[in-house]
Design an enzyme around this catalytic site. Structure first.
Site, PDB file in Angstrom:
ATOM      1  N   ASP A  84       0.846  -1.195   0.000  1.00  0.00           N
ATOM      2  CA  ASP A  84       0.000   0.000   0.000  1.00  0.00           C
ATOM      3  C   ASP A  84       0.884   1.248   0.000  1.00  0.00           C
ATOM      4  OD1 ASP A  84      -2.344   1.560   0.225  1.00  0.00           O
ATOM      5  OD2 ASP A  84      -2.191   1.572   2.419  1.00  0.00           O
ATOM      6  N   ASP A 106       2.702   4.796  -5.430  1.00  0.00           N
ATOM      7  CA  ASP A 106       2.007   6.066  -5.231  1.00  0.00           C
ATOM      8  C   ASP A 106       2.923   7.232  -5.597  1.00  0.00           C
ATOM      9  OD1 ASP A 106       0.477   8.196  -4.544  1.00  0.00           O
ATOM     10  OD2 ASP A 106       0.315   7.698  -2.409  1.00  0.00           O
ATOM     11  N   GLU A 136      -2.315   5.837  -8.368  1.00  0.00           N
ATOM     12  CA  GLU A 136      -3.260   6.833  -7.870  1.00  0.00           C
ATOM     13  C   GLU A 136      -3.194   8.085  -8.727  1.00  0.00           C
ATOM     14  OE1 GLU A 136      -3.982   9.433  -3.815  1.00  0.00           O
ATOM     15  OE2 GLU A 136      -3.502   7.311  -3.600  1.00  0.00           O
ATOM     16  N   HIS A 180      -8.047  10.127   4.440  1.00  0.00           N
ATOM     17  CA  HIS A 180      -7.361   9.157   5.291  1.00  0.00           C
ATOM     18  C   HIS A 180      -7.642   9.446   6.759  1.00  0.00           C
ATOM     19  CE1 HIS A 180      -4.471   8.326   1.839  1.00  0.00           C
ATOM     20  NE2 HIS A 180      -4.926   7.139   2.196  1.00  0.00           N
ATOM     21  N   GLY A 181      -7.762   8.402   7.538  1.00  0.00           N
ATOM     22  CA  GLY A 181      -7.871   8.555   8.980  1.00  0.00           C
ATOM     23  C   GLY A 181      -9.295   8.817   9.443  1.00  0.00           C
ATOM     24  N   HIS A 207      -9.459   4.637  -1.208  1.00  0.00           N
ATOM     25  CA  HIS A 207      -8.729   4.620   0.052  1.00  0.00           C
ATOM     26  C   HIS A 207      -9.548   5.329   1.126  1.00  0.00           C
ATOM     27  CE1 HIS A 207      -4.449   3.825  -1.679  1.00  0.00           C
ATOM     28  NE2 HIS A 207      -5.377   3.270  -2.418  1.00  0.00           N
ATOM     29  N   ASN A 229      -9.815   0.291   0.921  1.00  0.00           N
ATOM     30  CA  ASN A 229      -8.793   0.136   1.960  1.00  0.00           C
ATOM     31  C   ASN A 229      -9.338   0.478   3.343  1.00  0.00           C
ATOM     32  OD1 ASN A 229      -7.196  -0.276  -0.269  1.00  0.00           O
ATOM     33  ND2 ASN A 229      -5.629   1.196   0.298  1.00  0.00           N
TER      34      ASN A 229
END
Length: 279
Positions: A84, A106, A136, A180-181, A207, A229
């Protein structure tokens, strides 16, 4: 007899033939790796164990390949091993050489032409060994591990076909309002995803799955979403096991007991997630 880690192309084909969305669960260590394999097997559904370049500071490619292979010794569902957010060609090469069966390079932070150049280089190496490549286009807002990405750039549908054709990538990770997160709120633009799906020659990847409503993921299946993901949900289950024990007893020292408990918690979360997105 240990089950072979499933080739990425075979896993993609299996998912498409059976209309699955493949979850890719981020690991960092032994406990997370065993838990992900256990969770996917409990659910009886396919997916990926994946690790980011950032987390390979703790677990080398050879180490994580060994752990994954061992975790799959009693497995009867197709599970691949994915890199990843591969930071560099060198990381890509090291993971393929160690036995990873799927790769992400990436280079989305680079200008368009440089992104193409980096992805194409990775594709040439990976395809020689029969390994698919995810790339990506567009960059996610938020924090990827400990690397802050300030970009807030949604994927431009007008660039998709050219990018995929010139790079030869096999999966395309898109930015459509996902983040993300758990500290940022995603606002997934499904019409944009639909638009991208109509021009992309390859399946799509999202993602930042941990913050996205399940109904959004399920709807995205209609737009050729093949892989999503998940990292934060599983990490929270892992870390909270130790945190709760410490809060109850500041002298807690039972590392093995808590490690085994964390495997149970993470595996249940993985089984829950893969089951819901494929409902």
């Amino acid at each position: 007899m240990k089950m072979k880690i499933v080739n990425g192309f075979d896993l993609m084909n299996f998912a498409q033939d059976n209309h699955y969305i493949l979850p890719a669960f981020n690991t960092t260590n032994l406990e997370m790796t065993y838990a992900i394999a256990k969770g996917l097997n409990q659910a009886g559904l396919p997916g990926y164990i994946q690790i980011s370049s950032n987390n390979l500071r703790l677990s080398s490619p050879d180490t994580i390949t060994y752990l994954t292979s061992d975790a799959l010794k009693d497995s009867d569902v197709p599970i691949g091993l994915h890199l990843d957010h591969g930071k560099s060609y060198e990381h890509v090469k090291a993971c393929v050489d160690a036995g990873f069966t799927s790769i992400m390079i990436d280079a989305s932070h680079l200008p368009f032409e440089e992104n193409i150049k980096e992805v194409k280089r990775a594709v040439q190496y990976c395809h020689f060994y029969g390994v698919p490549v995810e790339a990506e286009l567009g960059a996610l807002k938020g924090k990827e591990e400990d690397i802050v990405n300030e970009a807030d750039c949604k994927t431009d549908p007008g660039m998709v076909a050219d990018f995929v054709e010139r790079t030869g990538c096999d999966l395309l990770a898109v930015s459509v309002g996902n983040v993300h997160g758990l500290d940022l709120t995603p606002k997934v633009d499904l019409p944009l995803l639909d638009e991208i799906s109509k021009v992309s020659p390859v399946p799509l990847v999202m993602h930042g799955g941990s913050g996205i409503p399940f109904e959004t993921i399920q709807k995205a299946r209609e737009f050729h979403l093949l892989k999503v993901n998940y990292g934060s949900d599983l990490r929270k289950a892992f870390i909270s096991t130790f945190g709760e024990a410490y809060e109850q007893n500041h002298n807690e020292v039972n590392v093995i007991g808590l490690s085994l408990e964390s495997i149970e918690k993470v595996s249940k979360k993985a089984a829950e997630l893969v089951s819901i997105i494929n409902a």
